[in-house]
Design an enzyme around this catalytic site. Structure first.
Site, PDB file in Angstrom:
ATOM      1  N   THR A 184      -3.315-127.402 -58.835  1.00  0.00           N
ATOM      2  CA  THR A 184      -3.273-127.485 -60.295  1.00  0.00           C
ATOM      3  C   THR A 184      -2.821-128.893 -60.660  1.00  0.00           C
ATOM      4  O   THR A 184      -1.962-129.456 -59.998  1.00  0.00           O
ATOM      5  CB  THR A 184      -2.260-126.459 -60.842  1.00  0.00           C
ATOM      6  OG1 THR A 184      -2.836-125.184 -60.752  1.00  0.00           O
ATOM      7  CG2 THR A 184      -1.883-126.751 -62.280  1.00  0.00           C
ATOM      8  N   GLY A 214      -4.055-117.559 -65.832  1.00  0.00           N
ATOM      9  CA  GLY A 214      -2.723-117.943 -65.357  1.00  0.00           C
ATOM     10  C   GLY A 214      -1.858-118.522 -66.459  1.00  0.00           C
ATOM     11  O   GLY A 214      -2.117-118.350 -67.656  1.00  0.00           O
ATOM     12  N   ASP A 215      -0.836-119.239 -66.044  1.00  0.00           N
ATOM     13  CA  ASP A 215       0.150-119.795 -66.974  1.00  0.00           C
ATOM     14  C   ASP A 215      -0.355-121.043 -67.701  1.00  0.00           C
ATOM     15  O   ASP A 215       0.118-121.370 -68.797  1.00  0.00           O
ATOM     16  CB  ASP A 215       1.416-120.180 -66.205  1.00  0.00           C
ATOM     17  CG  ASP A 215       1.093-121.191 -65.103  1.00  0.00           C
ATOM     18  OD1 ASP A 215       0.361-120.823 -64.158  1.00  0.00           O
ATOM     19  OD2 ASP A 215       1.537-122.351 -65.201  1.00  0.00           O
ATOM     20  N   GLY A 236       2.581-123.747 -59.930  1.00  0.00           N
ATOM     21  CA  GLY A 236       3.195-122.739 -59.065  1.00  0.00           C
ATOM     22  C   GLY A 236       2.602-121.384 -59.380  1.00  0.00           C
ATOM     23  O   GLY A 236       1.535-121.281 -59.979  1.00  0.00           O
TER      24      GLY A 236
HETATM   25  N1  ASP Z   1      -0.143-122.148 -61.953  1.00  0.00           N
HETATM   26  C1  ASP Z   1      -1.505-121.997 -61.515  1.00  0.00           C
HETATM   27  C2  ASP Z   1      -1.964-120.582 -61.791  1.00  0.00           C
HETATM   28  O1  ASP Z   1      -1.235-119.662 -61.478  1.00  0.00           O
HETATM   29  C3  ASP Z   1      -1.734-122.311 -60.080  1.00  0.00           C
HETATM   30  C4  ASP Z   1      -1.082-123.567 -59.544  1.00  0.00           C
HETATM   31  O2  ASP Z   1      -0.217-124.138 -60.176  1.00  0.00           O
HETATM   32  O3  ASP Z   1      -1.466-124.032 -58.439  1.00  0.00           O
HETATM   33  O4  ASP Z   1      -3.062-120.413 -62.240  1.00  0.00           O
END
Ligand code: ASP
Length: 320
Positions: A184, A214-215, A236
């Site tokens: 990400t 996701g977030d 994350g």
């Molecule tokens: N936060 C991202 C998600 O959960 C993934 C990542 O940060 O690698 O979609």
């Protein structure tokens, strides 16, 4: 350009010095530097933090090493669904897109949502229709985003799931994924006008089910900016970042408890988010150009650049 500064991340997770070849390490450092420089040049020329974070994130979306744009992770069905968000700390305007499949640069579309739509977050087909209506080109085929490395990650996740049904979703950055490499991407910046901005873009997590969001596009979870406090981009395990409202929590601790940027970021990432079970990190910046980049896992691709051109790059956990 007094307090101008920019910080970026290219994902956090199980990034070990022992499993990194010198060539790969070099390629990541070059990618991080290119991204930082793209944003910094804009700030240096008197540009805005909004333009700077876009430039930095687009540079990483176009780099197959990172999990955004080309090189995005595969979903369970072997496709790609990407999320992105941009927040303007001066106006509190936000633009976000979720689960887009054929958008070359999801962060560019997120900004278009901010500027040209009455909405904050558009998802799926609707977001793509909006993109086309506003003159954005879609990729003809999703294979544009494919990379062998990410396909292997999906194969690994599917094989693991067969043996253990509870391992249904393999996070790109989960600690037990041998092929784990984070991706990400995000950027936070402050410009010479004292305005902060944050942008995040992601393919999400390997083997995620259709429609999982996701977030990243959740304002206050993966991305947030407010001139009163700071700009934050998180990376994350998204499910925990959302439950912890990680980015907004950092801002709230600064606003309501008077914590400094680094105190607030540490409390949230190293204590609250960690205690919730979350693994990952953030990059955060305030109007004075202070930067914090805490992570509670083995590593985070990261970098920062100050007004005087000082660059710092990091990958591993160097805290000893
Ligand atoms: N936060 C991202 C998600 O959960 C993934 C990542 O940060 O690698 O979609």
């Amino acid at each position: 350009m007094s307090n101008c500064a920019i910080a970026i991340h290219g994902g956090a997770g199980t990034i070990l010095r022992t499993s990194m070849t010198p060539e790969k390490e070099k390629a990541y450092l070059v990618g991080l530097k290119e991204s930082l420089t793209a944003g910094y040049e804009i700030l240096k020329g008197g540009g805005t933090s909004m333009d700077a974070v876009i430039a930095s994130v687009v540079a990483m979306e176009n780099n197959p090493l990172f999990n955004a744009g080309v090189g995005a992770v595969f979903t369970h069905d072997g496709g790609h669904e990407q999320d992105a968000c941009i927040c303007d700390g001066a106006t509190k305007n936000v633009g976000a897109v979720a689960a887009v499949k054929r958008v070359k640069s999801p962060i560019t579309l997120a900004r278009l949502v901010l500027e040209k739509s009455p909405h904050v977050l558009l998802a799926g087909d609707g977001a793509e229709k909006f993109a086309v209506a506003n003159g954005m080109e879609l990729v003809a085929d999703q294979s544009y985003f494919d990379t062998d490395f990410r396909r292997k990650q999906l194969e690994f996740a599917l094989a693991k799931e067969k043996k253990d049904a509870t391992a249904h979703t393999q996070l790109d950055h989960s600690d037990d994924n041998e092929n784990s490499k984070m991706g990400t991407v995000g950027a936070v910046a402050v410009d010479e006008y004292g305005n902060v901005a944050a942008a995040t873009s992601t393919g999400g997590m390997t083997n995620k089910r259709h429609g999982r969001i996701g977030d990243t596009p959740m304002i206050g979870a993966g991305t947030y900016a407010d001139n009163k406090t700071c700009a934050v981009s998180a990376t994350g395990v998204g499910e925990y970042i959302m439950r912890g409202m990680v980015s907004y929590d950092i801002s709230a601790l600064m606003e309501y408890k008077g914590l400094s940027l680094s105190e607030a970021a540490d409390v949230v990432v190293m204590e609250k988010f960690f205690e919730l079970g979350g693994s990952g990190g953030v990059i955060a910046i305030d109007r004075q150009g202070n930067i914090a980049m805490p992570f509670n896992c083995k590593g985070m691709y990261r970098g920062s650049m100050l007004a005087d051109g000082t660059i710092e790059l990091g990958i591993f956990d160097d805290r000893g």
